[in-house]
Design a protein around this motif. Sequence first.
Motif, short mmCIF file in Angstrom:
data_model
loop_
_atom_site.label_atom_id
_atom_site.label_comp_id
_atom_site.label_asym_id
_atom_site.label_seq_id
_atom_site.Cartn_x
_atom_site.Cartn_y
_atom_site.Cartn_z
N ASN A 85 0.89 -1.24 -0.03
CA ASN A 85 0.01 0.14 0.03
C ASN A 85 0.90 1.23 0.01
N ILE A 86 1.72 1.24 -0.93
CA ILE A 86 2.49 2.48 -1.20
C ILE A 86 2.07 3.78 -1.70
N PRO A 87 1.90 4.70 -0.92
CA PRO A 87 1.03 5.94 -1.44
C PRO A 87 1.86 6.47 -2.40
N ILE A 88 0.81 7.09 -3.40
CA ILE A 88 1.38 8.14 -4.78
C ILE A 88 1.60 9.34 -4.10
N PHE A 89 2.64 10.16 -4.52
CA PHE A 89 2.69 11.36 -4.26
C PHE A 89 2.73 11.99 -5.78
N GLU A 90 2.02 13.24 -5.56
CA GLU A 90 1.84 14.02 -6.83
C GLU A 90 2.53 15.25 -6.52
N GLU A 91 3.41 15.75 -7.12
CA GLU A 91 4.23 17.37 -6.67
C GLU A 91 3.13 18.37 -7.53
N GLY A 101 3.46 18.68 -11.39
CA GLY A 101 2.62 17.27 -11.57
C GLY A 101 3.34 15.81 -11.80
N LYS A 102 4.57 15.98 -11.33
CA LYS A 102 5.21 14.82 -11.25
C LYS A 102 4.80 13.72 -10.22
N VAL A 103 4.61 12.36 -10.72
CA VAL A 103 4.32 11.41 -9.87
C VAL A 103 5.35 10.66 -9.37
N THR A 104 5.46 10.43 -8.09
CA THR A 104 6.52 9.57 -7.49
C THR A 104 6.03 8.78 -6.32
N LEU A 105 6.87 7.61 -6.25
CA LEU A 105 6.46 6.82 -5.10
C LEU A 105 7.68 6.94 -4.34
N SER A 136 -12.03 14.96 -25.02
CA SER A 136 -12.96 15.13 -23.99
C SER A 136 -11.99 16.27 -23.05
N PRO A 137 -12.94 17.25 -22.58
CA PRO A 137 -12.21 18.28 -21.65
C PRO A 137 -11.87 17.81 -20.14
N HIS A 138 -12.58 16.65 -19.81
CA HIS A 138 -11.96 16.08 -18.55
C HIS A 138 -11.37 14.51 -18.81
N ILE A 139 -10.12 14.47 -18.27
CA ILE A 139 -9.47 12.98 -18.37
C ILE A 139 -9.82 12.47 -17.08
N PRO A 140 -10.43 11.44 -16.75
CA PRO A 140 -10.50 11.01 -15.45
C PRO A 140 -9.25 9.92 -14.92
N PHE A 141 -8.07 10.60 -14.81
CA PHE A 141 -6.85 9.94 -14.59
C PHE A 141 -7.02 9.55 -12.88
N ARG A 142 -7.73 10.19 -12.07
CA ARG A 142 -7.63 9.94 -10.93
C ARG A 142 -8.88 8.75 -10.46
N ASP A 143 -9.34 8.01 -11.43
CA ASP A 143 -10.36 7.17 -11.03
C ASP A 143 -9.66 5.83 -10.62
N SER A 144 -8.29 5.61 -10.77
CA SER A 144 -7.75 4.45 -10.31
C SER A 144 -6.30 4.47 -10.23
N LYS A 145 -5.38 3.99 -9.25
CA LYS A 145 -4.21 4.27 -9.36
C LYS A 145 -3.55 3.76 -10.52
N LEU A 146 -3.98 2.90 -11.39
CA LEU A 146 -3.33 2.64 -12.48
C LEU A 146 -3.12 3.96 -13.53
N THR A 147 -4.23 4.33 -13.76
CA THR A 147 -4.11 5.54 -14.33
C THR A 147 -3.42 6.74 -13.84
N ARG A 148 -3.60 6.72 -12.57
CA ARG A 148 -2.30 7.91 -12.00
C ARG A 148 -1.12 7.78 -12.18
N LEU A 149 -0.75 6.34 -12.17
CA LEU A 149 0.71 6.03 -12.45
C LEU A 149 1.05 6.44 -14.23
N LEU A 150 -0.01 5.93 -14.81
CA LEU A 150 0.32 6.21 -16.43
C LEU A 150 -0.02 7.53 -16.82
N ARG A 151 -0.25 8.41 -16.14
CA ARG A 151 -0.72 9.91 -16.57
C ARG A 151 0.05 10.53 -17.24
#
Length: 755
Positions: free
Chosen positions: A226-232, A236-240, A360-375
Amino acid sequence: MASSSGLRSSQRSEKRNRIPPPHGRSAAAASRSLDNLRQLTDNNLSVRSKLPASRRSLTPTHSTNNHDPGLSLSSSTEPAIVRVAVRLRPRNAEDLLSDADCVEIQPELKRLNLKKNNWSSEAYRFDEVFSESASQRRVYEAVAKPVVESVLSGYNGTVMAYGQTGTGKTYTLGRLGKDDASERGIMVRAMEDIIANTSSSDSIEISYLQLYLESIQDLLSPEKINIPIFEEPKTGKVTLPGALVVKIRDLDHFSQVLQTGEANRHVANTKLNTESSRSHAILMVNIRRAVHEEQNEIPFHEKDGKGNLSYDRSLPIVRNSKLLIVDLAGSEGHSVEEAKFINLSLTSLRKCINALAENSPHIPFRDSKLTRLLRDSFGGFARTSLVVTIGPSSRHHAESTSTIMFGQRAMKVVNVLRLKEEFDYESLCQKLEKHVDHLTAEIDRQLKLRDNERIEMERSLRECQESFAKDEKIFVASSEFLQKENAHLQIELEGKLNELNHLKDQNNFMHAEVARLEVSLKHRKEYQFESLSYQKALTNTTHTYEKKIAELMKQLEDEKAHSGNAEEQLNVMKKLLSDHEKSLQLYQMANSTYQKAHADTNQMYEEKIADLIQNQNAEIARFEGVEEELHKTKKFLKDHQNSDQIYEKKIAELMKELEDEKAHFGSAEEQLNAMNKLLSDHEKSMQLYQMANSTYQKALEDTNQMYEEKIADLVQNQNGEIARFASVEEELDKTKKLLKDHQNSNQVMFMSSLK
């Protein structure tokens, strides 16, 4: 916004042209559409360089303008379409038992035909199409190698495998190839190229994670779950930050680390695969490479007005790039819970792909952790290659269709590549630390030298102070002596000035006396002129007398016959007159001599005047005797008065003229005596004046020369003392300045040592 939406609509129309016409069209129409698709595919390459960087669907809303200016040195953007390749799995035992295949591929045309039934099919075009016989090397070179090269150049990259369970995703990406090197997957081959193209100064670090049940777990450190995802927030850089980072030394080391991670991955036996991956595996490779510049020395920085370091291109620059290799799990789950979370993450990924493809004007990247990592992989700044794997059996026609449509939609996504260069503050800090150590040693050495120099300077300063004290005493004594001498000389100078003023007064008096004498001389010259006039008149009178005497002599000769005594008397008178004429001639000669040699023969002239006066007195006496004799003659000739009347008148006139001449001569003699006396006095005064003037001038010249010599000696001595005092003051100033500089340098060194 209008231009951006127009561009999106044009791209959507171009993407739609990739999809073949629906079932029922003729073969000629199908071939024409294939040709159009091939032309559109070629045109897509040119469209990539023309796409603007400001498209909303190309860049995330959180990272367009929020990059960190303090770390980023420069960035260059370049549009890049997501490359999608399809790979057909070889037939297995179950596929051989089935009636027919639903997939027909044409690798040379980069086209895939999906059969709906025996009489209809749909054609799809991809960037690459691999048959079941395609080698692992060819798949890597066509799909992953361009991404790896881009990563080595400083860009982020992503290689992802998507497909049904058991279609070869893990085989394509994570095959280790222990027994057969030709079967190595993309992970091993990518790391082999990365290691081969980096140097020892470059850094390669990896993290191996899995997303299982929407929980990020570390495959290299299984206890980390359960490593948290940190977004600057800025970049906007995604780090673990909780993931384990392993620095790779070589390829064998990477193989060991990868084998450890694969052993910790969740797998299960499913209907389609005996060892099916039940989690999404993500391999993160972080590469840090130094940009080699011509200047490798430690730079020197200057500060601007605000005190900030100014930009210097000689700073070491590094490029930080990241490679993601993602092995997605299949939709079939071992349990209901696994299937739910796997389908949740894959559904979220499909939603994001659809939204990006449709702008689309809205991209649902935050719906899952996979999409957040592949943002960053879809619609971000990374170069992305997607491998979709399908099976040939018609039993899985629905899954194959879903996979193919996912790849088609992914081909419409355009990323914007961004090269980010940063200052290598770490290596710069190491270089600066070495330089600081060197400078510290140098400062210590300089401090020792400064201490020795300070001791020497203090000794020299003491000597200079002692010498200065002695020189100051000598200077004070010399100054006092010079002041006394100066006062004495000033007194003497005042006395000499008074004497000089007195001499000037005497000189003025002498000038007045000379002027008076000049006036007197002028009067004397006038008297001489009058005397000359008088002598001239006397000469004329004498000539007149001579004429009269000549007439008298003639009368006397005429009377000679009458009287012998008268003749004798006349002879005596003639003799006297001749003597008188001689004396007059002598007087004239003396007078002329006196005029020519007046200055040299004054005394002689006076003697001659005295003789003349004596002779004149004798002549007067003789005239008196002649007068007596004339009286006797008158008495003797009294009887002859009638005959001698004229003679007597003439004699009487002669006597009268003689008396007048005598009286006139007496007044002239008196005037001559007065003039001679005045001339004698004037000559004496002139001689005295000349003597006094010559003596005064000589004394004045001697005095002036003496004063000038004394004043010159005094000025020379005073200049020498002033020069000496100036040299002493200059040495003192130099000593003070040297002492002050030494104190300042010690203070600066002390402050620098404190810092």
